[in-house]
Design a protein around this motif. Structure first.
Motif, short mmCIF file in Angstrom:
data_model
loop_
_atom_site.label_atom_id
_atom_site.label_comp_id
_atom_site.label_asym_id
_atom_site.label_seq_id
_atom_site.Cartn_x
_atom_site.Cartn_y
_atom_site.Cartn_z
N UNK A 64 0.84 -1.19 0.00
CA UNK A 64 0.00 0.00 0.00
C UNK A 64 0.87 1.24 0.00
N UNK B 192 -3.51 7.56 1.11
CA UNK B 192 -4.73 6.83 0.85
C UNK B 192 -5.95 7.53 1.41
N UNK B 193 -5.78 8.81 1.76
CA UNK B 193 -6.90 9.53 2.37
C UNK B 193 -7.97 9.82 1.32
N UNK C 233 -13.96 1.06 3.72
CA UNK C 233 -12.82 1.69 4.39
C UNK C 233 -11.61 0.80 4.20
N UNK C 234 -11.83 -0.50 4.38
CA UNK C 234 -10.75 -1.45 4.22
C UNK C 234 -11.32 -2.73 3.67
N UNK D 6 -2.52 -1.55 7.71
CA UNK D 6 -3.56 -1.39 6.71
C UNK D 6 -3.77 0.11 6.60
N UNK D 7 -3.12 0.72 5.61
CA UNK D 7 -3.11 2.17 5.58
C UNK D 7 -4.40 2.76 5.05
N UNK D 8 -5.17 1.95 4.32
CA UNK D 8 -6.45 2.50 3.85
C UNK D 8 -7.42 2.66 5.03
#
Lengths: 155, 401
Positions: free
Chosen positions: B18, B41-42, B64-65, B355-357
């Motif tokens: 990611x 990833x914002x 969101x994820x 998990x950056x998202x």
């Protein structure tokens, strides 16, 4: 160039399309499906597809997710680092059109607002079967266009 | 003395799936400092939620994820149901828990493969991802989709589990348990893995508390906290399970905890299937949610997920705030890497299962000077990169028509 050499180059390109995967603001769903497509059950590697770490080694750029404003410039840089001939595949509905994120303040609507796209694979997330289908269709269209070029050059 | 060197990792990097960026300051081969930069990833989900009715928000929150989609959706719904005063039927709670545990199994198997890949053990990656397909097929059978299941609706669930499906779930659990025993053997007793992971990314229990580590990252540092046991949401009050923890405090411990949790998940699913009560699947839910606010907690595969919802009596929420577990865990990465080696950076980052998202939310600090408009923030980012990385993004142009 000699026809036989050109044919050989096309053949090797078709038999080993190396890919690079770049997450352009996706929710990870398409990303895990891309990895799932590469692992034993779906085994995309039987088409010679290999995941590479750097854009300079890759032929196909797999993008997942609508492009966030923060990632857009990086996406363009990665696209420029791909050697010619290069292909871009938009994986997932978000990457094709923005999907559920349509209208969010930090989003473009789809990869094609940032870079040109060769193939669209819809689905939320695009299933591994769909990804394999998309990649093989992309290779087929490349094969046909190269064959057309060869017959044109040959007269 | 060797010269100090700053190595940028990301946003595009072979070890990261990611976009996230890390600045690693090196003294020779040793890591002196690591700076985490998020925000690639914002997407602005919280804001988008305010403009959509609750039912549409559910689909948005689920995205969101992709890996813990059910966690976020359930967490959000628990908050909304609390405000609306809905009594979710027991069968729906059981089904939510079953899908939630399946999600944990797929996420932990996924992590095991990714972690093995980071240390160059690709065989284990292929093995775990092959077996992960069993649970993916099961999820597709139960909900109709492999990843974003959308099994929740306001007031219950939308799909039942039939008798035949019960049999298939139990059969799959037996197969997976057998395979997981093998992975437990490989990952915890194989000498190469043990040596590679032991004493890497050490996080002492005191530091874990100070940095606010949650989920398996915290539990590997002797913090025996689990929302499933503390809060007993959904059907967790009716099953027996152990909270797995470990005292190794390193990457090896985090692997041990996750494999232990896999075994627990199989047992939880078996118990839930056995006890599945016969009640309606949902209660009718109003379109307009009465004014009020609620906080809901959920143990996602990566740790504690918190959702805050404020309703104002209309069909749209006034405010939705979510904090995903990775935001809590990512702070501890710099502590874990103190005096570590450059070669350990990727596995230590992977060990918190980032998990950056989930993580990329925006906060505006309102105290006069720190307030920035969107344009200023953007300009600040461009200037920062020009100064610190020597990249001028305003000059990047496409050479195509």
């Amino acid at each position: 160039m000699i026809k036989a050499v050109q044919k050989l180059i096309t053949w090797s390109r078709l038999k080993s399309p190396w890919i690079i995967h770049f997450n352009t603001g996706a929710c990870n769903a398409c990303d895990i499906e891309i990895v799932a497509a590469l692992t034993p059950t779906y085994d995309l590697e039987r088409f010679g597809v290999q995941l590479k770490g750097t854009p300079r080694h890759a032929d196909v750029l797999l993008c997942s997710g609508p492009v966030t404003r923060q990632i857009k410039d990086r996406l363009v840089r990665i696209y420029e680092q791909l050697p010619e001939p290069k292909f871009v595949v938009a994986v997932g509905t978000c990457a094709c059109s923005g999907g559920v994120f349509e209208g969010c303040y930090n989003m473009l609507s789809g990869i094609d607002e940032a870079i040109p796209v060769n193939a669209y694979i819809p689905g939320c997330p695009a299933s591994p079967d769909a990804i394999i289908d998309g990649i093989t269709k992309l290779l087929k269209s490349f094969e046909e266009s190269e064959a057309k070029k060869l017959t044109k050059a040959g007269g | 003395m060797a010269k100090k060197l700053v190595i940028p990792i990301g946003p595009q990097h072979p070890a990261l799936k990611e976009p996230a960026s890390f600045d690693v300051t090196l003294q020779g081969e040793k890591v002196e400092n690591i700076l985490v930069k998020l925000g690639y990833n914002h997407r602005g989900i919280e804001k988008a939620c305010e403009n959509k009715p609750y039912l549409h928000d559910l689909y948005l929150i689920e995205r969101v994820c992709g890996i813990c989609s059910h966690s976020h959706a359930t967490c959000f719904l628990q908050a909304v149901e609390e405000i609306a005063g809905l009594n979710v039927p027991m069968r729906a709670k059981y089904i939510r828990s079953i899908i939630g545990e399946m999600e944990r199994i797929h996420s932990h198997l996924l992590w095991l493969g990714v972690a093995a890949h980071e240390i160059g053990f690709d065989t284990l990656l292929m093995y775990t991802w092959r077996d992960r397909e069993i649970i993916m097929d099961l999820l597709a059978l139960l909900t109709g989709n492999r990843v974003n299941y959308a099994v929740n609706i306001l007031g219950g669930v939308r799909k039942d589990i039939s008798e035949e499906e019960k049999g298939q779930i139990l059969k799959a659990m037996d197969v997976l348990e057998e395979r997981t025993k093998y992975y437990a053997h490989v990952a915890t007793e194989e000498i190469t893995i043990k040596k590679r992971l032991s004493k890497v990314g050490y996080l002492s229990p005191e530091d874990a508390v100070k940095m606010g580590a949650v989920g398996p990252t915290g539990r590997a540092s002797k913090i025996t906290r689990d929302i499933r046991a503390e809060d007993k949401y959904a059907a967790y009050g009716e099953v027996d399970f152990k909270v797995i923890s470990d005292d190794n405090c390193d990457v090896f411990g985090r692997a041990v905890v996750r494999i232990g949790e896999l075994m627990e998940s199989y047992s939880i699913i078996r118990q839930l299937i056995k006890k599945l009560p016969v009640t309606p699947l949902k209660v009718p839910a109003p379109l307009r949610i009465p004014a009020g606010e609620a906080i809901s907690r959920y143990e996602a595969p990566r740790g504690e997920d918190i959702h805050y919802v404020r309703a104002n009596g209309t069909d749209k929420p006034e405010r939705v705030k979510l904090r995903a577990p990775t935001l809590a865990n990512v702070q501890s990465v710099s502590t874990m890497l103190q005096k570590g080696y450059l070669a350990d950076v990727t596995i230590v980052i992977a060990a918190i299962d980032p998990c950056f998202s989930c993580t990329d939310r925006m906060i505006v600090a309102v105290n006069g000077k720190d307030e920035m408009t969107w344009k200023q923030l953007r300009q600040h980012s461009i200037d920062w990169y020009k100064k610190n990385r020597g990249v001028d993004f305003t000059k990047v142009k496409l050479g195509i028509k």
